[in-house]
Design an enzyme around this catalytic site. Structure first.
Site, PDB file in Angstrom:
ATOM      1  N   ASP A  16       0.534  -1.568   0.420  1.00 52.61           N
ATOM      2  CA  ASP A  16       0.003  -0.294  -0.168  1.00 52.61           C
ATOM      3  C   ASP A  16       1.125   1.017   0.144  1.00 52.61           C
ATOM      4  OD1 ASP A  16      -2.030   1.580   0.186  1.00 52.61           O
ATOM      5  OD2 ASP A  16      -2.889   0.995   2.169  1.00 52.61           O
ATOM      6  N   ASP A  42      -3.255   2.859  -5.906  1.00 50.00           N
ATOM      7  CA  ASP A  42      -1.708   2.098  -4.900  1.00 50.00           C
ATOM      8  C   ASP A  42      -1.661   1.333  -3.667  1.00 50.00           C
ATOM      9  OD1 ASP A  42      -3.996   3.213  -3.008  1.00 50.00           O
ATOM     10  OD2 ASP A  42      -3.266   4.436  -2.743  1.00 50.00           O
ATOM     11  N   GLU A  43      -2.189   0.155  -4.919  1.00 51.90           N
ATOM     12  CA  GLU A  43      -2.261  -0.709  -3.508  1.00 51.90           C
ATOM     13  C   GLU A  43      -2.545  -2.541  -5.008  1.00 51.90           C
ATOM     14  OE1 GLU A  43      -5.527  -1.930  -0.261  1.00 51.90           O
ATOM     15  OE2 GLU A  43      -5.806  -0.507  -1.153  1.00 51.90           O
TER      16      GLU A  43
END
Lengths: 390, 377
Positions: free
Chosen positions: A9, A103-104
C-alpha cells in the site's frame, strides 16, 4: 505448502506524489482534492490526519475544521504514471501481481526463495530510491491476512509521518494475529454488520472466530460462515493477474445542483460515450443499464433496465439511460449527482474459425498497437484518415 | 484489317471478354481488347495477366489484320449502335480504326497488336470434358465460400482435385467450407490437383450460359495455368500457388442433433433474419427443439438489431437427437441455402461451438461446413 503473499500500500499516495512536485509541502497539513465548493478530499498528509482530516471528507468541511489546511488540486496523469512505475517494479520481481487500486497490489512470491519480509524490504527501498515514494507492506500466507497486516503495521507507526511499515504474520499465526483486532477490521464487516455483531456481544475478530458456522448463518445468512472462515484467517483466493471487470460506470457531481434537462442529457451522452469507449477497449459488451441519481438532499436512488441484447455502442446505452431518467426524475427536482453504468458484461459474439486465421491476429495486433500509441501520445495521436479535417 | 460483323454479335463478344480487361493497369494496352481476324472469324481477347478471355464471333473478313481497341470506348460505342451491320476498317500506319454503322461514323485510336501479351494457345488433347450445366452448378456451389481477402491467396481459390473418374471442387475461407464432387465421363490416367482463382471460375460460370454444350478443361504441365474451352470462348487463368488446407479433417464425422427442414422455408427464414442481423455481427440464433409424439420438431431462427428491431421465424423440422441453441452468421447460412437445389436440407450439429454440417437431402455430392458464432460469455 504455505503461500507467501505480499500486500503493498503506497502511503498517502496522492500526497506523496504532490510532495515530489513541491517539496515545501513536506511535513505540512495538506490534502489533495477538489477546491471547488463541491470538492472532496481524495487524500491527506499524515499531519492533516492528526487534525482530524480524512479522505472522502467534503473540502469545505475540512477547511472549516482546519483553516490552515493547504488543498492541492489533483493532477491525474502524474498519479497513474507513478502508479504504473510502481507496478513495473513489482512485476520485475514476479509476474504474479494483482493491482487492486492505483496504490495497492498483491504479490504472490511463493516460488521465490527468500522470506516475504525480505522482499518487502527490498521493494520498499527500491520504490523509495527510484521513485521517491513511501510504502507499507503486509506479509502473510494469504491475501486477507496480508492486507490486514498492512493496516495493522501502519497503525502501529508514528502518526506524524509516512508509516513505511512492514508487518509480517508467520504461517500458522494468522488466527492469533487477527484475534485481538476489532471485528470491523475484517473484510465484509461494515458499520451495520459491526453493530449487529456487537448486539451479539461479538467485538473482536477472535470473538467471530469462536462462533459456529450455524450460529452466524442464523444471524447473517450465507455470509455468516464466510465471516467465521475469514476471522480464522482462512482465505484461499488466488492472486489474479488480470481482473475481470463486472461493470463499467461514470458518475458526475454537478458543481451546483441542477434541474436543467439539457445539462442532464448532455452529461448522460458524455457518460454513454465514455462507457462505450471503455467497453470497446476491453472488448466487452454489457446488457444492464443502471442510472444513479442523488437528489440535493443526498438521498440516492438507483434504477436499472436490461437490454434485449448486449451492446457496447453509445446510442442504446444513452437511450436506455434517458428513458430511466425520464421515468424517475420529476422535472424541477434538483439533482446533485448523476451516475450511469452498465453491467452484465460479456465478450461480444464472434465468428469461430475452422482453423487459426492469422489475419485476425494481425487485426488485433494492429488494434493493440493503435491503443498503445493513443495511451502514450493521446487520443488524437493516431486517427483514421477520414476523421481528419483539412 | 477490314471486317464486317453484326452489332449484336460484336456487343455480345465484347461483353464477354471485357470482364478480363484491366482498366487501371500500368500497361496501357491491357485496357484494350485485342481484335484479330482468325480463319474467317473475328477473335476478341482481353487479359489482366491473371485472367484472359478470348471469344470468336462470326464476321465477313475482307482484309486480314489485328489491332487493340480501347475497351471502354469500344464497348460503350457498340452498345449504342443500331442492331445492324458494323463495318470496321483499320489504317495500319496510324492504328486508326474506322467504325461505321447506319448513320454513325467513328474513328477510334488503337494500339498496335504487337504490344498485346500473347494469349496461351492450348493443346486441347487430354483435356477433361464436362457438361457446361454440371460444371456451372459445381462452381456455383463452392465459389461463394472462397475468401475475398488477399492475405491468404490460396484461400481465394478453389481446390480442384481429379482422381479416377471423380472431380472434386473445394473452397474455404476459414469460417466455412464447401465440397462438391462430380463424376467424369471417362477416368483420368494421372491424378491432378490445382488451385484455380475463384474469380476465374465465377467468370466461367457467367460466360457458360445454360446450354447443354461441353466444356474442356486443360491444365498444361509446368505452366501454372488452366484453360477452359467452350464452343466460341476460351478462358485462361493463372493457378494459385501454395498449399490448400487439409480440409478433410475439418468435416465433422458425427453429430448430436440432425435437423431436416424445407430448404425454401429455411432460406426464407434466414433472409428475414438477415434484414435485422445485417448491421453489426450478422448473428442469427437457431433454437432447435425436437418434437415428441404429439408435436413436430421446430427450429426458431431469430435475429435482433439495436436499431431496426427483431425477427423470429419458426420452421417445422424433423429433428433427431438433442435440443441445441446455436448461432451462425446468417449471411453464411443464406449463401449456402441459396445454392442447394434439393427440396429439403439437413443441418447436423454437435455443440454450440463446433462446426455444423449442411447437406442437401438425397444428394451425396455436396456438403458445406459452417463454423458457428460464439455468443459472448
Amino acid at each position: 505448502m504455505n503461500r507467501k503473499i505480499i500486500h503493498i500500500d503506497l502511503d498517502a499516495f496522492y500526497c506523496a506524489v504532490e510532495e515530489l512536485h513541491d517539496p515545501t509541502l513536506r511535513g505540512k497539513a495538506f490534502a489533495v482534492g477538489g477546491k471547488a465548493n463541491r470538492g472532496v478530499i481524495v487524500s491527506c498528509s499524515y499531519a492533516a490526519r492528526q487534525l482530524g482530516i480524512h479522505s472522502a471528507m467534503p473540502s469545505s468541511r475540512a477547511v472549516r475544521l482546519c483553516p490552515h489546511l493547504i488543498i492541492v488540486s489533483r493532477r491525474h496523469g502524474d498519479y497513474s504514471t507513478k502508479s504504473r512505475q510502481v507496478m513495473e517494479i513489482l512485476r520485475s520481481f514476479t509476474p504474479l501481481v494483482e493491482q487492486i487500486s492505483i496504490d495497492e497490489a498483491f504479490l504472490d512470491i511463493s516460488s521465490l526463495k527468500e522470506s516475504g519480509e525480505t522482499y518487502a524490504r527490498i521493494l520498499q527501498k527500491k520504490i523509495s530510491d527510484e521513485l521517491g515514494l513511501p510504502s507499507s507492506f503486509g506479509v502473510a500466507s494469504n491475501k486477507l491476512v496480508a492486507k490486514i497486516a498492512t493496516n495493522v503495521g501502519k497503525a502501529s507507526q508514528g502518526k506524524n509521518d509516512y508509516p513505511k511499515a512492514i508487518q509480517a504474520v508467520p504461517p500458522g499465526a494468522e488466527a492469533a494475529f487477527l484475534a485481538p483486532l476489532p471485528a470491523e477490521a475484517l473484510w465484509g464487516v461494515g458499520p451495520k454488520t459491526a453493530a449487529r455483531l456487537e448486539d451479539l456481544s461479538i467485538f473482536t475478530i477472535g470473538d467471530v472466530a469462536k462462533q459456529s458456522n450455524e450460529d452466524l448463518r442464523g444471524h447473517f445468512g450465507k455470509v455468516g460462515p464466510d465471516l467465521v472462515r475469514r476471522a480464522r484467517g482462512i482465505d484461499t483466493r488466488k492472486v489474479q493477474t488480470s481482473r475481470v471487470a463486472k461493470s463499467v460506470s461514470k458518475e458526475v457531481t454537478f458543481s451546483r445542483d441542477t434541474t436543467d434537462e439539457n445539462k442532464l442529457k448532455e452529461t448522460m451522452r458524455w457518460q454513454s460515450k465514455s462507457i462505450s469507449k471503455r467497453l470497446k477497449k476491453s472488448n466487452l459488451t454489457g446488457a444492464t443499464i443502471k442510472i444513479k441519481i442523488r437528489w440535493s438532499d443526498f438521498t440516492t436512488i438507483s434504477r436499472q433496465s436490461t437490454l434485449p441484447q448486449p451492446t457496447n455502442n453509445p446510442d442504446p446505452i444513452f437511450n436506455t439511460a434517458i428513458q430511466l431518467l425520464n421515468k424517475y426524475w420529476k422535472p424541477r427536482r434538483p439533482i446533485r449527482l448523476l451516475g450511469l453504468g452498465i453491467s452484465g458484461l460479456q465478450s461480444p459474439p464472434r465468428q469461430l474459425t475452422l482453423w487459426e486465421i492469422p489475419k485476425y491476429d494481425n487485426q488485433s495486433n494492429l488494434q493493440a498497437a493503435v491503443n498503445e500509441l493513443r495511451k502514450r501520445y493521446g487520443d488524437q495521436s493516431i486517427r483514421k484518415a477520414r476523421d481528419l479535417d483539412f | 484489317m477490314k471486317a464486317s460483323v453484326l452489332q449484336e454479335n460484336l456487343a455480345l463478344g465484347l461483353g464477354i471478354v471485357s470482364r478480363a480487361v484491366s482498366p487501371r493497369s500500368t500497361l496501357p494496352v491491357l485496357a484494350n481488347i485485342l481484335m484479330a481476324t482468325d480463319e474467317g472469324r473475328l477473335r476478341l481477347s482481353a487479359t489482366n495477366l491473371e485472367l484472359g478471355i478470348t471469344c470468336w464471333i462470326g464476321a465477313k473478313i475482307e482484309d486480314e489484320g489485328s489491332t487493340t481497341v480501347p475497351a471502354r470506348t469500344f464497348l460503350d460505342l457498340v452498345n449504342t449502335l443500331p442492331n445492324e451491320q458494323v463495318d470496321m476498317d483499320l489504317a495500319v500506319r496510324t492504328q486508326n480504326l474506322n467504325v461505321r454503322s447506319g448513320a454513325s461514323n467513328t474513328d477510334i485510336k488503337c494500339i498496335d497488336a504487337q504490344e498485346f501479351p500473347p494469349m496461351p494457345v492450348p493443346e486441347l488433347d487430354g483435356g477433361l470434358e464436362f457438361k457446361v450445366s454440371e460444371l456451372k452448378e459445381m462452381i456455383q456451389q463452392v465459389v461463394f465460400t472462397a475468401s475475398t481477402d488477399d492475405a491468404r491467396p490460396v484461400l481465394t481459390g478453389v481446390l480442384v482435385t481429379v482422381e479416377g473418374d471423380r472431380i472434386t471442387m473445394a473452397a474455404a475461407d476459414g469460417f466455412r467450407l464447401s465440397v462438391r464432387h462430380s463424376k467424369l465421363a471417362a477416368p483420368v490416367k494421372q491424378p491432378l490437383q490445382a488451385v484455380i482463382p475463384a474469380r476465374a471460375l465465377s467468370e466461367l460460370a457467367r460466360i457458360a450460359g445454360d446450354s447443354d454444350e461441353m466444356v474442356t478443361m486443360v491444365i498444361p504441365p509446368e505452366r501454372g495455368q488452366v484453360i477452359f474451352r467452350l464452343k466460341d470462348v476460351e478462358l485462361a487463368s493463372q493457378l494459385i500457388e501454395g498449399t490448400f488446407p487439409e480440409y478433410e479433417q475439418i468435416i465433422p464425422n458425427g453429430f448430436k442433433t440432425r435437423t431436416v427442414v424445407s430448404t425454401d422455408a429455411f432460406l426464407k427464414a434466414c433472409k428475414q433474419a438477415e434484414i435485422f442481423a445485417r448491421e453489426g455481427s450478422h448473428i442469427a440464433s437457431l433454437r432447435v427443439s425436437p418434437g415428441d409424439d404429439t408435436q413436430t420438431g421446430e427450429v426458431e431462427i431469430a435475429a435482433q438489431s439495436e436499431e431496426t428491431g427483431s425477427n423470429e421465424t419458426m420452421v417445422d423440422a424433423t429433428i433427431e437427437g438433442e435440443p441445441i441453441l446455436i448461432a451462425f452468421n446468417v449471411r453464411f447460412l443464406r449463401e449456402v441455402l441459396d445454392v442447394i437445389n434439393t427440396p429439403n436440407v439437413a443441418l447436423e450439429t454437435s455443440v454450440a461451438t463446433s462446426p455444423g454440417l449442411i447437406r442437401p437431402l438425397g444428394e451425396e455430392n455436396y456438403l458445406h461446413v459452417i463454423m458457428p458464432m460464439h455468443l459472448g460469455s
